[in-house]
Design a protein around this motif. Structure first.
Motif, short mmCIF file in Angstrom:
data_model
loop_
_atom_site.label_atom_id
_atom_site.label_comp_id
_atom_site.label_asym_id
_atom_site.label_seq_id
_atom_site.Cartn_x
_atom_site.Cartn_y
_atom_site.Cartn_z
N SER A 191 -10.78 1.61 -6.09
CA SER A 191 -9.58 0.80 -5.93
C SER A 191 -9.08 0.22 -7.25
N SER A 192 -10.00 -0.22 -8.09
CA SER A 192 -9.59 -0.88 -9.34
C SER A 192 -8.81 0.07 -10.24
N ASP A 203 -26.24 6.07 -5.47
CA ASP A 203 -25.83 5.55 -4.17
C ASP A 203 -26.94 4.65 -3.62
N VAL A 204 -26.62 3.39 -3.40
CA VAL A 204 -27.63 2.48 -2.84
C VAL A 204 -27.68 2.74 -1.34
N GLU A 237 -23.64 2.24 -9.27
CA GLU A 237 -22.33 2.72 -8.80
C GLU A 237 -22.49 4.12 -8.21
N LYS A 238 -21.99 4.30 -7.00
CA LYS A 238 -22.24 5.59 -6.34
C LYS A 238 -21.40 6.73 -6.92
N GLY A 265 -1.99 -1.10 -9.18
CA GLY A 265 -0.82 -1.15 -10.07
C GLY A 265 -1.03 -2.07 -11.26
N GLY A 266 -1.84 -3.10 -11.10
CA GLY A 266 -2.12 -4.00 -12.21
C GLY A 266 -1.11 -5.13 -12.36
N ILE A 267 -0.30 -5.39 -11.32
CA ILE A 267 0.60 -6.55 -11.41
C ILE A 267 -0.26 -7.80 -11.35
N PHE A 294 -8.54 -7.45 -1.48
CA PHE A 294 -7.37 -6.81 -0.87
C PHE A 294 -6.35 -6.38 -1.93
N ARG A 295 -5.14 -6.92 -1.91
CA ARG A 295 -4.07 -6.43 -2.80
C ARG A 295 -4.10 -7.10 -4.17
N GLY A 322 -7.05 -7.85 -6.33
CA GLY A 322 -8.34 -7.88 -7.04
C GLY A 322 -8.21 -7.87 -8.55
N LEU A 323 -7.15 -7.24 -9.05
CA LEU A 323 -7.00 -7.21 -10.52
C LEU A 323 -6.57 -8.58 -11.00
N VAL A 324 -5.63 -9.19 -10.31
CA VAL A 324 -5.20 -10.51 -10.78
C VAL A 324 -6.27 -11.57 -10.52
C1 FAD Z 1 -2.35 1.33 -4.47
C2 FAD Z 1 -3.00 0.02 -4.88
C3 FAD Z 1 -2.24 -0.90 -5.61
C4 FAD Z 1 -2.82 -2.09 -6.04
N1 FAD Z 1 -2.11 -2.93 -6.85
C5 FAD Z 1 -2.66 -4.08 -7.30
C6 FAD Z 1 -1.96 -4.92 -8.20
O1 FAD Z 1 -0.84 -4.60 -8.62
N2 FAD Z 1 -2.55 -6.09 -8.60
C7 FAD Z 1 -3.78 -6.46 -8.16
O2 FAD Z 1 -4.25 -7.53 -8.53
N3 FAD Z 1 -4.50 -5.66 -7.32
C8 FAD Z 1 -3.97 -4.49 -6.88
N4 FAD Z 1 -4.66 -3.68 -6.01
C9 FAD Z 1 -5.93 -4.16 -5.45
C10 FAD Z 1 -7.09 -4.03 -6.41
O3 FAD Z 1 -7.07 -2.75 -6.97
C11 FAD Z 1 -8.42 -4.28 -5.66
O4 FAD Z 1 -8.37 -5.52 -4.97
C12 FAD Z 1 -9.60 -4.34 -6.61
O5 FAD Z 1 -9.59 -3.18 -7.41
C13 FAD Z 1 -10.93 -4.45 -5.91
O6 FAD Z 1 -11.94 -4.33 -6.89
P1 FAD Z 1 -13.44 -4.06 -6.48
O7 FAD Z 1 -14.25 -4.01 -7.72
O8 FAD Z 1 -13.85 -5.05 -5.43
O9 FAD Z 1 -13.40 -2.65 -5.71
P2 FAD Z 1 -13.53 -1.14 -6.25
O10 FAD Z 1 -12.77 -0.95 -7.49
O11 FAD Z 1 -13.22 -0.25 -5.11
O12 FAD Z 1 -15.06 -1.05 -6.62
C14 FAD Z 1 -16.09 -1.03 -5.64
C15 FAD Z 1 -17.12 -0.02 -6.08
O13 FAD Z 1 -18.28 -0.06 -5.23
C16 FAD Z 1 -18.83 1.24 -5.21
N5 FAD Z 1 -19.77 1.41 -4.09
C17 FAD Z 1 -19.48 1.38 -2.76
N6 FAD Z 1 -20.59 1.63 -2.02
C18 FAD Z 1 -21.61 1.81 -2.90
C19 FAD Z 1 -23.01 2.12 -2.75
N7 FAD Z 1 -23.59 2.30 -1.56
N8 FAD Z 1 -23.77 2.25 -3.87
C20 FAD Z 1 -23.20 2.09 -5.12
N9 FAD Z 1 -21.88 1.82 -5.31
C21 FAD Z 1 -21.10 1.67 -4.22
C22 FAD Z 1 -17.59 2.12 -5.08
O14 FAD Z 1 -17.83 3.47 -5.44
C23 FAD Z 1 -16.59 1.42 -6.02
O15 FAD Z 1 -16.56 1.99 -7.31
C24 FAD Z 1 -4.15 -2.44 -5.64
C25 FAD Z 1 -4.91 -1.50 -4.93
C26 FAD Z 1 -4.35 -0.28 -4.56
C27 FAD Z 1 -5.20 0.72 -3.83
#
Ligand code: FAD
Length: 364
Positions: free
Chosen positions: A42-43, A169-170, A34-35, A47-49, A328-329, A331-333
């Motif tokens: 994003s996670s 950072d990869v 994790e960088k 909001g966590g709905i 996208f919107r 990821g938590l669910v």
């Molecule tokens: C304002 C907002 C409201 C939301 N509300 C909801 C909701 O109510 N319900 C819902 O289900 N979803 C919601 N979402 C969406 C949800 O948060 C995301 O879809 C989800 O968190 C994506 O998870 P992820 O693990 O793919 O991404 P992330 O949590 O972004 O994790 C990706 C990780 O990869 C790491 N990374 C990137 N490049 C590198 C690299 N080169 N080397 C090492 N690490 C790297 C990043 O640092 C990051 O920590 C919301 C998002 C936002 C922004």
């Protein structure tokens, strides 16, 4: 870890953490690189709905992941709470959707996916100033307090001996004979067994940098801003969705108000204009919030795909490369089902649902 991990995951968001959980349960040795800090992008910002906004307007590939995840969440939350002592606060407080011009579609969707709904009996709207049009109450819909979910999933990963390398950072990969053999990071070289890219909004950048010329997922950062109110408990009867904005009550009374949807690259700054837009929505809908203070305002980058359908696949051209990104919107669910599907594909098990819509080459 001196031996090569079976699985290396790039990205320590909810997708990376729950993918690691699935794979360690099957006996794999897993590393997460994790960088930044684990679970702070994003996670954390979401909001966590635990339901997409108007899921009946979205592709069925989203609903399939959502339905499976809703079945998994109560047990997952209990297991995480009991094994880590950190409560992800899975709270089935219900979701009230005030305006539904397409109510027939909404009802068909609820019936198809076995989601309990009420059109006549809605909760008390005493504190709310909404303008209902075919209102819909979904009494079983939950939210989770995502920062706590992440802390709990992180502790769970530690308990399962997942190697967590933060601030790593990869930066590049070495490919030999159709296989990834190693990664270059700012903390040195790492040998790889199987690589999963779960880098959220950054997934495309990594592909362009690491695998020029290889078919790549199409994922763009979509900024979302949120506000947090310090409000008295029980102000709202549940979560409230009105048009494109929502209020989410946490168990301790805090209320989240969100959110914006902005395309501005990797800029994660907050703006005063959006602050006032969300504030005005929240205080118009729930006037009592005018007396509560706003204690936080933040932005996060959603991993956006054209139709919101994530990519979950083993790459057709590199045998030890997989991707689980682009939620996208939602990821938590979608995380529990999406990470379980990823694990099935890697472990060669019969997938829990049809993987085709999440394939690299499926229309997204
Ligand atoms: C304002 C907002 C409201 C939301 N509300 C909801 C909701 O109510 N319900 C819902 O289900 N979803 C919601 N979402 C969406 C949800 O948060 C995301 O879809 C989800 O968190 C994506 O998870 P992820 O693990 O793919 O991404 P992330 O949590 O972004 O994790 C990706 C990780 O990869 C790491 N990374 C990137 N490049 C590198 C690299 N080169 N080397 C090492 N690490 C790297 C990043 O640092 C990051 O920590 C919301 C998002 C936002 C922004």
């Amino acid at each position: 870890m001196t031996t090569i991990p079976d699985i290396t995951i790039i990205g320590g968001g909810i997708i990376g953490l729950l993918t690691a959980r699935e794979l360690t349960m099957a006996g794999a040795r897993v590393s997460i690189l994790e960088k930044n800090a684990i679970g702070r992008e994003s996670s954390w910002a979401g909001g966590g709905i635990l339901l997409p906004i108007y899921p009946w307007r979205q592709p069925s590939a989203i609903s399939e992941l959502v339905r499976h995840s809703l079945d998994i969440y109560p047990t997952l939350a209990t297991e995480l709470r009991e094994s880590t002592g950190i409560d992800p606060e899975w709270s089935p407080c219900g979701l009230f959707i005030s305006r539904n011009p397409d109510i027939e579609r909404a009802i068909d969707w609820c019936e198809r996916y076995s989601i309990d709904y009420r059109t006549a009996q809605t909760p008390s709207l005493d504190n709310l100033n909404c303008d209902p049009l075919n209102p819909l109450w979904l009494p079983d819909i939950a939210h989770t307090r995502n920062p706590r979910l992440l802390k709990s999933a992180r502790r769970d990963a530690e308990n399962r001996n997942v190697e967590l390398l933060e601030h790593c950072d990869v930066q590049n990969v070495t490919v030999n004979n159709g296989r990834i053999v190693s990664l270059t990071t700012d903390r040195g070289e790492r040998s790889v067994g199987h690589l999963i890219v779960s880098a959220g909004a950054w997934t495309n950048i990594l592909f362009e940098r690491f695998f020029p010329g290889l078919a790549a997922p199409d994922i763009k950062p979509i900024k979302g801003q949120m506000l947090l109110y310090d409000a008295p408990p029980d102000l709202l009867p549940g979560m409230i969705l009105e048009n494109d904005h929502y209020l989410i009550p946490r168990l301790d009374g805090k209320i989240l108000a969100g959110s914006s949807v902005e395309q501005c690259g990797f800029d994660k700054s907050t703006s005063e204009a959006t602050y006032h837009k969300i504030k005005s929505f929240a205080e118009q809908l729930c006037p009592a919030l005018k007396r509560a203070s706003i204690i936080s305002h933040w932005a996060g980058l959603r991993p956006g795909t054209a139709h919101g359908v994530p990519y979950i696949f083993r790459h057709p051209d590199l045998e030890n490369l997989s991707v689980n990104a682009g939620h996208f919107r939602n990821g938590l669910v979608m995380a529990p089902a999406s990470t379980s599907l990823m694990a099935d594909l890697i472990l060669g098990k019969t997938p829990m649902l049809d993987p085709e819509p999440y394939n690299l080459l499926a229309p997204h």
